[in-house]
Design an enzyme around this catalytic site. Structure first.
Site, short mmCIF file in Angstrom:
data_model
loop_
_atom_site.label_atom_id
_atom_site.label_comp_id
_atom_site.label_asym_id
_atom_site.label_seq_id
_atom_site.Cartn_x
_atom_site.Cartn_y
_atom_site.Cartn_z
N GLU A 273 -7.59 -16.86 -1.79
CA GLU A 273 -8.22 -15.62 -1.95
C GLU A 273 -7.07 -14.59 -2.73
OE1 GLU A 273 -8.43 -14.22 2.30
OE2 GLU A 273 -9.99 -15.82 2.75
N ARG A 276 -3.59 -9.82 -6.01
CA ARG A 276 -2.47 -9.27 -6.73
C ARG A 276 -2.15 -10.44 -8.14
NH1 ARG A 276 1.78 -6.34 -4.71
NH2 ARG A 276 0.98 -7.16 -2.61
N ARG A 312 2.12 3.02 -4.56
CA ARG A 312 2.86 1.57 -3.98
C ARG A 312 4.52 1.99 -3.94
NH1 ARG A 312 3.90 -2.73 -5.85
NH2 ARG A 312 3.66 -3.69 -4.08
N CYS A 342 3.23 17.70 -4.03
CA CYS A 342 4.25 18.36 -3.29
C CYS A 342 4.81 17.48 -2.27
CB CYS A 342 3.78 19.61 -2.80
SG CYS A 342 3.11 20.57 -4.08
N TYR A 370 -3.75 -2.85 -6.21
CA TYR A 370 -3.58 -1.96 -5.23
C TYR A 370 -3.05 -0.71 -6.05
CZ TYR A 370 -3.63 -6.15 -2.73
OH TYR A 370 -4.34 -7.39 -2.14
N1 LLP Z 1 -6.93 -12.04 1.76
C1 LLP Z 1 -6.52 -11.38 3.00
C2 LLP Z 1 -7.30 -11.72 4.17
C3 LLP Z 1 -5.82 -10.26 2.49
O1 LLP Z 1 -5.67 -9.52 3.84
C4 LLP Z 1 -5.19 -9.97 1.57
C5 LLP Z 1 -4.47 -8.65 1.06
C6 LLP Z 1 -5.59 -11.03 0.41
C7 LLP Z 1 -6.35 -11.99 0.51
C8 LLP Z 1 -5.03 -10.72 -0.92
O2 LLP Z 1 -3.71 -10.88 -1.00
P1 LLP Z 1 -2.96 -10.65 -2.36
O3 LLP Z 1 -2.98 -12.03 -3.17
O4 LLP Z 1 -3.49 -9.72 -3.44
O5 LLP Z 1 -1.43 -10.86 -1.93
N2 LLP Z 1 -1.42 -2.75 -0.48
C9 LLP Z 1 -0.52 -4.00 -0.49
C10 LLP Z 1 -1.09 -5.23 -0.27
C11 LLP Z 1 -1.80 -5.44 0.94
C12 LLP Z 1 -2.34 -6.52 0.77
C13 LLP Z 1 -3.64 -6.63 1.92
N3 LLP Z 1 -4.07 -8.06 2.13
C14 LLP Z 1 0.42 -3.62 -1.82
O6 LLP Z 1 0.31 -2.93 -2.79
O7 LLP Z 1 1.43 -4.43 -2.01
#
Ligand code: LLP
Length: 417
Positions: A273, A276, A312, A342, A370
């Site tokens: 999944e 990023r 971020r 602000c 994100y």
């Molecule tokens: N699967 C599940 C169940 C997740 O909770 C997430 C991310 C992903 C897949 C995808 O993860 P990735 O491959 O993108 O790392 N807003 C934060 C990141 C929060 C991630 C939440 N879950 C940031 O900007 O770093």
């Protein structure tokens, strides 16, 4: 690798100059590169090769419809966490039979909709959720395909806000009790046990936490098999990190090779999944310098993008490279690049050495994931447009929010009250 590179002293997105994009659509503006997006999706898909697999892009990273549609055209699966994300995937032409549904708070109506359209699997995170899903599936006269999201209790070594696989986390089912929950699931009339799932955190830059989690899960799968509970797929979630500054995360190929080696000749389909790692490097945020402001202690570049556009840095102290769109020759000075909101936390980068003048354009890199997805209207700021570059072509994939949209849906009290 991405396709935001200098040609001479001008920064380009693929074959289009960012200067031209700013001229056409104004700033701030998110700019995506189709070639980068597709390259990263293929990197995962190819890495898993002949092994049965499905790459389920995590929609939460960036849910723009055009972007989802491009991935759907490649045959991507999708990881969703809300019914809103499901509707986005459907609207973008995604195949519901390639959708997995994560998240700890699924409502009965979410489950109903997902069952009606025939999603691939529910990643169930608790016993009450399992029971609710069994009941909803029963009402519809179907069996819900399920994998339990187990919490393997490994430290992903990432920012605490994005670590999800530790014992104290709200996510998943403790791996020590997962066997009992599987037994229970196997006994429910409207549940079809399909897989095991985990997601231990985001922006992981080492393989070892993934592999520790995998080892624990494989042991669980063996013990379930011994009891006659057959697991057909293994979903390892997202989390593979990317380079923002000087990180050197494993490549999708290294990651996939390590997984396949651990699996040996087991006939388990692999689901991933990634969010990023697919879209992060495929986006930049284009912004213009409004003022150069000097105080006794600091120099600030006040730009027209802010924390509401890119959260971020404020939320996780996330570091994003900031590049001039047109390179100047001359002395650099050290700036904090800040927005107009602000809040002291409204910065996009601190202590950046830049040679810039008022009116210059800057590109904030690695914001495809994100970035827009976490944007808001704080300070009554309309959200920026999103543009997709494809070679020398430019597509507006989301308009800049208008003042009317900013206030849409709000109502005054009647005058007599
Ligand atoms: N699967 C599940 C169940 C997740 O909770 C997430 C991310 C992903 C897949 C995808 O993860 P990735 O491959 O993108 O790392 N807003 C934060 C990141 C929060 C991630 C939440 N879950 C940031 O900007 O770093």
């Amino acid at each position: 690798m991405d396709h935001f590179v200098y040609q001479g002293d001008a920064l380009y997105a693929e074959a289009v100059s960012l200067e031209d994009i700013a001229e056409r659509y104004g700033t701030p503006c998110y700019v995506y590169s189709r070639a980068t997006l597709e390259r990263h999706w293929h990197a995962f898909d190819r890495a898993l090769g002949d092994h049965p697999h499905l790459v389920c892009y995590a929609v939460k990273a960036n849910g723009n419809l055009a972007l989802l549609n491009l991935l759907a055209r490649l045959g991507s699966g999708f990881d969703i966490v809300s019914v809103g994300e499901l509707e986005r995937v459907l609207q973008a032409g995604g195949d519901p039979s390639r959708v997995v549904f994560s998240g700890i708070g699924k409502q009965a109506s979410d489950m109903r909709r997902a069952l009606e359209v025939g999603i691939r699997c529910f990643n169930v995170e608790s016993v009450p959720e399992l029971e609710r899903l069994n009941a909803v599936a029963g009402e519809l006269g179907v069996r819900a395909p399920v994998s339990l999201r187990v919490n393997p209790d490994v430290d992903p070594g990432t920012h605490p806000y994005i670590a999800t696989g530790l014992k104290e986390s709200k996510f998943g089912i403790d791996i020590d009790v997962a066997r009992d929950v599987y037994r229970r699931a196997a006994g429910l009339a409207h549940i079809d046990v399909a897989g095991v799932d985990c997601h231990i955190g985001s922006q992981l830059t080492r393989l070892s936490p993934f592999l520790d989690a995998l080892d624990r899960i494989l042991a669980l799968i063996e013990s379930l098999r011994a009891e006659g509970i057959a697991i057909r797929h293994l979903d390892l979630g997202g989390g593979l990190g990317i380079r923002y500054r000087d990180e050197s995360p494993p490549s999708p190929a290294e990651y996939a090779a390590a997984i396949k080696k651990r699996l040996g000749d087991r006939l388990l389909e692999i689901l991933l999944e990634p969010g990023r790692a697919i879209v992060g490097n495929a986006g930049i945020l284009l912004t213009r310098v409004e003022y150069l402001k000097e105080t006794a202690h600091k120099q600030f570049a006040v730009v027209d993008a802010a924390m509401n556009d890119l959260l971020r840095p404020a939320l996780y102290q996330g570091w994003h490279e900031i590049l001039p769109v047109g390179r100047r020759t001359g002395e650099t000075r050290r700036y904090d690049v800040v927005g107009p909101v602000c809040e002291t936390g409204d910065f996009l980068g601190k202590d950046r050495d830049l040679c810039i003048a008022t009116g210059d354009l800057l590109a904030i890199r690695t914001v495809g994931a994100y970035g827009f997805a976490m944007s808001s209207n704080y300070n009554a700021r309309p959200r920026p447009p999103e543009v997709m570059v494809d070679g020398d072509r430019l597509h507006l994939v989301r308009e800049r929010e208008s003042m009317a949209q900013l206030m849409a849906g709000e109502r005054l009290l009647p005058m007599e009250s």
